[in-house]
Structures are given as C-alpha cells and as structure tokens.
Write an enzyme that holds these catalytic residues in place. Structure first.
Site, mmCIF file in Angstrom:
data_model
loop_
_atom_site.group_PDB
_atom_site.id
_atom_site.type_symbol
_atom_site.label_atom_id
_atom_site.label_comp_id
_atom_site.label_asym_id
_atom_site.label_seq_id
_atom_site.Cartn_x
_atom_site.Cartn_y
_atom_site.Cartn_z
ATOM 1 N N ASP A 68 1.005 -1.328 0.424
ATOM 2 C CA ASP A 68 0.115 0.056 0.372
ATOM 3 C C ASP A 68 1.027 1.398 0.076
ATOM 4 O OD1 ASP A 68 1.243 -0.130 2.890
ATOM 5 O OD2 ASP A 68 -1.024 -0.706 2.891
ATOM 6 N N ASN A 136 -7.132 -2.325 14.064
ATOM 7 C CA ASN A 136 -8.484 -3.087 14.072
ATOM 8 C C ASN A 136 -8.879 -3.740 12.949
ATOM 9 O OD1 ASN A 136 -7.508 -1.826 11.422
ATOM 10 N ND2 ASN A 136 -9.116 0.236 11.446
ATOM 11 N N HIS A 138 -7.838 -4.563 10.196
ATOM 12 C CA HIS A 138 -7.045 -4.509 8.896
ATOM 13 C C HIS A 138 -5.851 -5.451 8.803
ATOM 14 C CE1 HIS A 138 -4.107 -0.004 9.283
ATOM 15 N NE2 HIS A 138 -4.369 -1.248 9.391
ATOM 16 N N GLU A 143 -9.240 -1.526 5.281
ATOM 17 C CA GLU A 143 -10.161 -1.186 6.344
ATOM 18 C C GLU A 143 -11.585 -2.390 6.988
ATOM 19 O OE1 GLU A 143 -8.489 0.390 8.661
ATOM 20 O OE2 GLU A 143 -8.093 2.232 8.434
#
Ligand code: F6R
Length: 247
Positions: A68, A136, A138, A143
């Site tokens: 990313d 979280n 991810h 996400e």
C-alpha cells in the site's frame, strides 16, 4: 487452519519471520515477495539487511510488491511508504530497482495508478506475502467493511488507523486520509502468507482473526480461508487467545 507460532518476544517473532523469508529467497532466488511497512516488520528488514551484507543471501533476482501507499505523497517524501522501504531495506541490500514494485502515491489519476498496479500483480503472483495487522484488524489498508473480492483500489483510512499511524510520521503532522492498497483478494492470491503481529495493542485483533468467523468487520479474519498462512505472534499479541499465550 492457520498455523500459529507464539514467541516470547517481538524480537524472536521477527527473527523467525526473517529466517522464513531468507530461506525462501535462498531456495528460490527469483521469488516474488509481498512486503509491508509499519513498525512491526522493521526488525525483519534489519535481519534481511544483515544477511545480505554478510553475503548469506542475495536479493538481486527477487521481485517485490508493496501492499500500500498513502495518496498524495511522492516517493521521495519521508513519510511515504516508498521512502520507508528505501530506508529500511532497498537502499541497504542488493534488490534490483527494476524488480521493485511500488504504488505511486502522487499519481494524478489514482484510479489508473490502482489499475496499473493490479495489472502488474496479475502478471507476477506473489510467492510469499508478509503482513502486519492493524489494531482494527486491517491487512494492507483494507479497513473494516472491505469485501473479500476487493482488489487494488483507493480507500479512505479509518479513524483508528489515522490515530494508530500518527506516531509513525516523520515530517507530516497529520496522517493522509486516503491510500491505495492491494485488495483482500490480491492478498489471498499469494502462495504463502506470513502475518507478524506483536504487542498487546494487537491482542484483540489477533483473537478476532483467529477465533471468530470470517467477517468484513475484521478483514484479517479472511486469512483463515487461505490454505497456507502462518501467524508469528509474541506473547503479548497472543494474550487474548482462548488458550492464552504458549511459549
Ligand atoms: C503497512 C500495512 C498495514 C500495517 C498495519 C500494522 O504496509 O499494510 O496493514 O501492517 O497497520 O502497522 P504497524 O506494524 O505499524 O503496527
């Protein structure tokens, strides 16, 4: 079933991941490596740098794809993931620049940059994908809410990620709100997946990924559908697993 290895320390977990990557490249010098940024893999890269410096391995025939990149940052910006990779690994090893694939966060047309990267990935499937895990859940910048079928695309970062990544910035005072990331389906196409998760902040996410049903609410839970995924976690990150940390 995911294979889970629990190590006494983050250092030991990173060392084991590094040895797996080094073994892969030694056996298959032209391996395609999927790479992550962030705090977690830094010790993995340090060991890869050391091994290359000592002549234990050469990365000159290997190919890399990063997961990313933040939107809006040129590769030369210190807070870009491209700059991180140069600092931590590429500039300090013998990877061939021609074999390094990075997302251009500064592309004027972000959608066509995502398509360009997706096409490259389709041509050269990843042999071994290194992943970190967000607090979280991810993976990459997929996400919560990301679809299993998602591919390379522009995403909005969650509040949790903007907060978690703030301390990692070198120059910016605010985390970019958008990024381009490999999708879940791209990640799952890798032949082998290695997840490195360390520290108590990751304990909830590790538990959800390993012990709950697959759900878009915790994208890392999709990894349980992959036939060859190995988790390398330290005791702190394993502390919420049902059976507790095992050394
Ligand atoms: C980074 C990436 C992210 C990180 C994750 C954990 O390229 O794709 O998914 O792996 O946010 O980051 P750290 O290691 O900083 O806790």
């Amino acid at each position: 079933m995911a294979l889970v290895s629990i190590f006494p320390t983050a250092e030991a977990a990173a060392a084991a991941v590094a040895e797996r990557v080094l073994a892969k490249v030694s056996a298959e010098p032209d391996a395609v490596l999927g790479l992550a940024t962030g705090q977690t893999p830094r010790k993995v890269y340090a060991r890869m740098v050391e091994a290359c410096g000592k002549g234990e391995v050469s990365f000159s025939s290997a190919t890399t794809f990063n997961l990313d990149e933040y939107c809006g940052l040129p590769a030369a910006h210190p807070d870009s993931y491209a700059a991180y990779m140069q600092r931590e690994l590429f500039h300090r090893t013998d990877f061939s620049p021609a074999n390094i694939n990075l997302i251009d966060g500064s592309a004027a047309d972000e959608k066509s940059e995502a398509s360009r990267y997706a096409a490259l990935l389709r041509k050269q499937p990843v042999d071994i994908q290194l992943l970190g895990l967000g607090v979280n859940g991810h993976i990459g910048f997929n996400e919560p809410g990301s679809a299993l079928a998602s591919t390379v695309r522009v995403v909005e970062l969650s509040e949790e990620t903007l907060h978690a990544n703030l301390p990692t910035l070198l120059v910016l005072d605010k985390v970019p709100e958008r990024a381009i990331t490999m999708g879940i389906s791209d990640i799952l196409r890798a032949r082998e997946i290695i997840v490195l998760a360390t520290g108590s902040a990751k304990a909830d996410a590790v538990r959800r990924c390993l012990e709950e049903e697959q759900t878009a609410d915790c994208p890392g839970s999709y990894l349980s559908g992959h036939p060859n995924v190995q988790w390398f976690v330290d005791q702190a990150a394993a502390s919420k697993l049902r059976n507790g940390p095992r050394a």
